[in-house]
Design an enzyme around this catalytic site. Structure first.
Site, PDB file in Angstrom:
ATOM      1  N   TYR A 202     -19.811  -1.820  20.528  1.00  0.00           N
ATOM      2  CA  TYR A 202     -20.177  -0.721  20.077  1.00  0.00           C
ATOM      3  C   TYR A 202     -20.444   0.353  21.013  1.00  0.00           C
ATOM      4  CZ  TYR A 202     -20.732  -2.696  15.313  1.00  0.00           C
ATOM      5  OH  TYR A 202     -20.289  -3.420  14.084  1.00  0.00           O
TER       6      TYR A 202
ATOM      7  N   ALA B 143     -19.280   3.258   2.179  1.00  0.00           N
ATOM      8  CA  ALA B 143     -18.004   3.601   2.347  1.00  0.00           C
ATOM      9  C   ALA B 143     -17.891   4.475   3.672  1.00  0.00           C
ATOM     10  CB  ALA B 143     -17.170   3.799   1.307  1.00  0.00           C
ATOM     11  N   GLY B 144     -18.729   4.222   4.466  1.00  0.00           N
ATOM     12  CA  GLY B 144     -18.813   5.494   5.880  1.00  0.00           C
ATOM     13  C   GLY B 144     -19.257   6.609   5.535  1.00  0.00           C
TER      14      GLY B 144
HETATM   15  N1  LIG Z   1     -18.309  -6.166  11.286  1.00  0.00           N
HETATM   16  C1  LIG Z   1     -17.325  -5.079  11.324  1.00  0.00           C
HETATM   17  O1  LIG Z   1     -16.349  -5.073  11.366  1.00  0.00           O
HETATM   18  C2  LIG Z   1     -18.002  -3.798  11.198  1.00  0.00           C
HETATM   19  C3  LIG Z   1     -17.376  -2.572  10.893  1.00  0.00           C
HETATM   20  C4  LIG Z   1     -18.080  -1.280  10.587  1.00  0.00           C
HETATM   21  C5  LIG Z   1     -19.312  -1.359  10.571  1.00  0.00           C
HETATM   22  N2  LIG Z   1     -20.247  -2.520  10.884  1.00  0.00           N
HETATM   23  C6  LIG Z   1     -21.688  -2.301  10.837  1.00  0.00           C
HETATM   24  O2  LIG Z   1     -21.955  -1.864   9.600  1.00  0.00           O
HETATM   25  C7  LIG Z   1     -22.831  -0.711   9.883  1.00  0.00           C
HETATM   26  C8  LIG Z   1     -22.882   0.382   8.983  1.00  0.00           C
HETATM   27  O3  LIG Z   1     -21.538   0.956   8.815  1.00  0.00           O
HETATM   28  P1  LIG Z   1     -21.427   2.434   8.410  1.00  0.00           P
HETATM   29  O4  LIG Z   1     -22.095   3.196   9.498  1.00  0.00           O
HETATM   30  O5  LIG Z   1     -19.907   2.699   8.319  1.00  0.00           O
HETATM   31  O6  LIG Z   1     -22.082   2.483   6.986  1.00  0.00           O
HETATM   32  P2  LIG Z   1     -22.300   3.587   5.772  1.00  0.00           P
HETATM   33  O7  LIG Z   1     -23.892   3.482   5.673  1.00  0.00           O
HETATM   34  O8  LIG Z   1     -21.221   3.258   4.968  1.00  0.00           O
HETATM   35  O9  LIG Z   1     -22.090   4.774   6.669  1.00  0.00           O
HETATM   36  C9  LIG Z   1     -23.024   5.603   7.411  1.00  0.00           C
HETATM   37  C10 LIG Z   1     -22.272   6.887   7.747  1.00  0.00           C
HETATM   38  O10 LIG Z   1     -22.482   7.842   6.538  1.00  0.00           O
HETATM   39  C11 LIG Z   1     -22.812   8.897   6.764  1.00  0.00           C
HETATM   40  N3  LIG Z   1     -23.547   9.513   5.712  1.00  0.00           N
HETATM   41  C12 LIG Z   1     -23.331  10.612   4.952  1.00  0.00           C
HETATM   42  N4  LIG Z   1     -23.986  10.849   3.816  1.00  0.00           N
HETATM   43  C13 LIG Z   1     -24.984   9.859   3.969  1.00  0.00           C
HETATM   44  C14 LIG Z   1     -26.138   9.606   3.066  1.00  0.00           C
HETATM   45  N5  LIG Z   1     -26.720  10.500   2.139  1.00  0.00           N
HETATM   46  N6  LIG Z   1     -26.926   8.601   3.353  1.00  0.00           N
HETATM   47  C15 LIG Z   1     -26.601   7.723   4.338  1.00  0.00           C
HETATM   48  N7  LIG Z   1     -25.606   8.068   5.294  1.00  0.00           N
HETATM   49  C16 LIG Z   1     -24.649   8.981   4.882  1.00  0.00           C
HETATM   50  C17 LIG Z   1     -23.712   8.658   8.024  1.00  0.00           C
HETATM   51  O11 LIG Z   1     -23.986   9.801   8.727  1.00  0.00           O
HETATM   52  P3  LIG Z   1     -25.414  10.228   9.443  1.00  0.00           P
HETATM   53  O12 LIG Z   1     -25.623   9.281  10.489  1.00  0.00           O
HETATM   54  O13 LIG Z   1     -25.360  11.625   9.584  1.00  0.00           O
HETATM   55  O14 LIG Z   1     -26.345  10.108   8.283  1.00  0.00           O
HETATM   56  C18 LIG Z   1     -22.834   7.827   8.763  1.00  0.00           C
HETATM   57  O15 LIG Z   1     -22.088   8.369   9.625  1.00  0.00           O
HETATM   58  C19 LIG Z   1     -22.693  -0.257  11.374  1.00  0.00           C
HETATM   59  O16 LIG Z   1     -23.547   0.194  12.277  1.00  0.00           O
HETATM   60  C20 LIG Z   1     -22.300  -1.793  12.082  1.00  0.00           C
HETATM   61  O17 LIG Z   1     -23.534  -2.518  12.357  1.00  0.00           O
HETATM   62  C21 LIG Z   1     -19.626  -3.732  11.058  1.00  0.00           C
END
Ligand SMILES: NC(=O)c1ccc[n+]([C@@H]2O[C@H](COP(=O)([O-])OP(=O)(O)OC[C@H]3O[C@@H](n4cnc5c(N)ncnc54)[C@H](OP(=O)(O)O)[C@@H]3O)[C@@H](O)[C@H]2O)c1
Length: 311
Positions: free
Chosen positions: A61, A217-218
């Site tokens: 990361y 979903a990101g």
């Molecule tokens: N094991 C693996 O292969 C793998 C792969 C990917 C991720 N991960 C882990 O999973 C975690 C979460 O993944 P993710 O970041 O894709 O999760 P997510 O919660 O699905 O997406 C977060 C993203 O959504 C945005 N977003 C837009 N509207 C939102 C709202 N209303 N509420 C919250 N977020 C909103 C956030 O932007 P803002 O920051 O501007 O709010 C952020 O960029 C990562 O940090 C990592 O630890 C693991």
């Protein structure tokens, strides 16, 4: 926030985990400036103050910067250091010049990666060490050798995997003395594969905690397209979002909190790993822990996510 037991271990972590993938605001270490570091630190501390105690990281990361920032947060807050469960990962090689991007679960690479993560985090021991992706050349006996050494030297308490298929979990588990405690996979209303491919069944049967990455979903299930992975670019959440909004009104909460509550309802004990970096959203999402959707409400959301009606 409620706490739950992780896998068959004695570790207890928050019902929702905080993901540190995006905390540096970029994927490239050279682009991280002082302002980005400061907001990353703020996000970690806001998560802890809200009640998140399980933190997910990986060596890749932001090329190690996320771990470094988490290490800084641990230095700033003694109570975070005392309460945080640190889960990090290894196995994806950041290519040096001329090298191929690839996975590596050889014993030497696992051990060296762990040493590097401990150093960046400034801790002596990891609570959960996860294999980020299945290496196509994985030899379970070699992984077992690395795990045994890391456990014996007190560098890791428990091991887990990420993005492993049920057959890969079984293969690896057959070589290990201790039970794997987590399998971290993409699960959300827009990524339902693990409900049908046996992943969640295996987790439930063997008490492996499923951790859901990209639970919104990101960003698609929140405020629309965010910084998504290429595999998520085709997600189309319109119909789901309408149903999420209707339930959000009923529970006086946000659309995103309902999307997380949907994951929390599953009997396998899914821990969603939230990925927002905004303190206000970090707090808002914690409301999911208070929402208990009915069977009917859960299915309303599922059916809005399926491409065809249930048979
Ligand atoms: N094991 C693996 O292969 C793998 C792969 C990917 C991720 N991960 C882990 O999973 C975690 C979460 O993944 P993710 O970041 O894709 O999760 P997510 O919660 O699905 O997406 C977060 C993203 O959504 C945005 N977003 C837009 N509207 C939102 C709202 N209303 N509420 C919250 N977020 C909103 C956030 O932007 P803002 O920051 O501007 O709010 C952020 O960029 C990562 O940090 C990592 O630890 C693991």
């Amino acid at each position: 926030m409620k706490e739950v037991r992780i896998g068959k271990s004695t570790l207890k972590g928050s019902r929702l985990a905080f993901g540190c993938w995006r905390i540096a605001g970029t994927w490239e270490a050279r682009k991280v400036n002082a302002k980005a570091r400061e907001s990353g630190l703020k996000a970690i501390l806001a998560a802890y103050e809200t009640g998140y105690t399980l933190f997910d990281l990986a060596d890749i990361y932001c090329e190690g910067i996320s771990e470094e920032l988490f290490g800084l947060a641990l230095k700033q807050s003694k109570s975070l250091k005392k309460s945080a469960l640190i889960a990090t990962k290894c196995g994806i090689r950041i290519p040096e010049a001329g090298e191929t991007y690839r996975y590596d679960l050889s014993a030497d690479y696992i051990i060296q990666s762990c040493e590097n993560s401990l150093q960046r985090l400034g801790v002596d021991c990891l609570d959960i060490y996860q294999l980020h992706r299945p290496d196509w050349l994985m030899d379970p006996n070699e992984v077992a050798k690395a795990f045994a050494k890391l456990k014996k030297t007190g560098k890791v308490k428990h091991f887990g995997v990420s993005n492993f298929k049920p057959s890969q979990v079984s293969l690896l588990q057959s070589a290990l003395k201790d039970s794997l405690v987590v399998n971290q996979i993409e699960i959300s209303l827009l990524q339902l594969a693990s409900f049908e491919d046996g992943t969640l069944d295996q987790c439930q049967q063997h008490k492996i905690t499923p951790m859901a990455w990209s639970p919104l979903a990101g960003g698609y299930l929140g405020n629309g397209k965010s910084n998504v992975l290429p595999s998520q670019e085709k997600y189309k959440p319109i119909k789901i979002r309408r149903r999420l909004d209707s339930l959000a009104r009923e529970f006086s909460t946000s659309r995103s909190a309902i999307a997380l509550a949907w994951l929390l309802k599953h009997p396998s004990g899914i821990i969603p790993i939230i990925g927002t970096t905004k303190p206000s959203r970090i707090r808002e999402l914690a409301e999911a822990d208070q929402i208990d959707l009915s069977h009917e409400q859960w299915y309303t959301l599922l059916t809005s996510a399926l491409k065809e009606d249930l048979p």
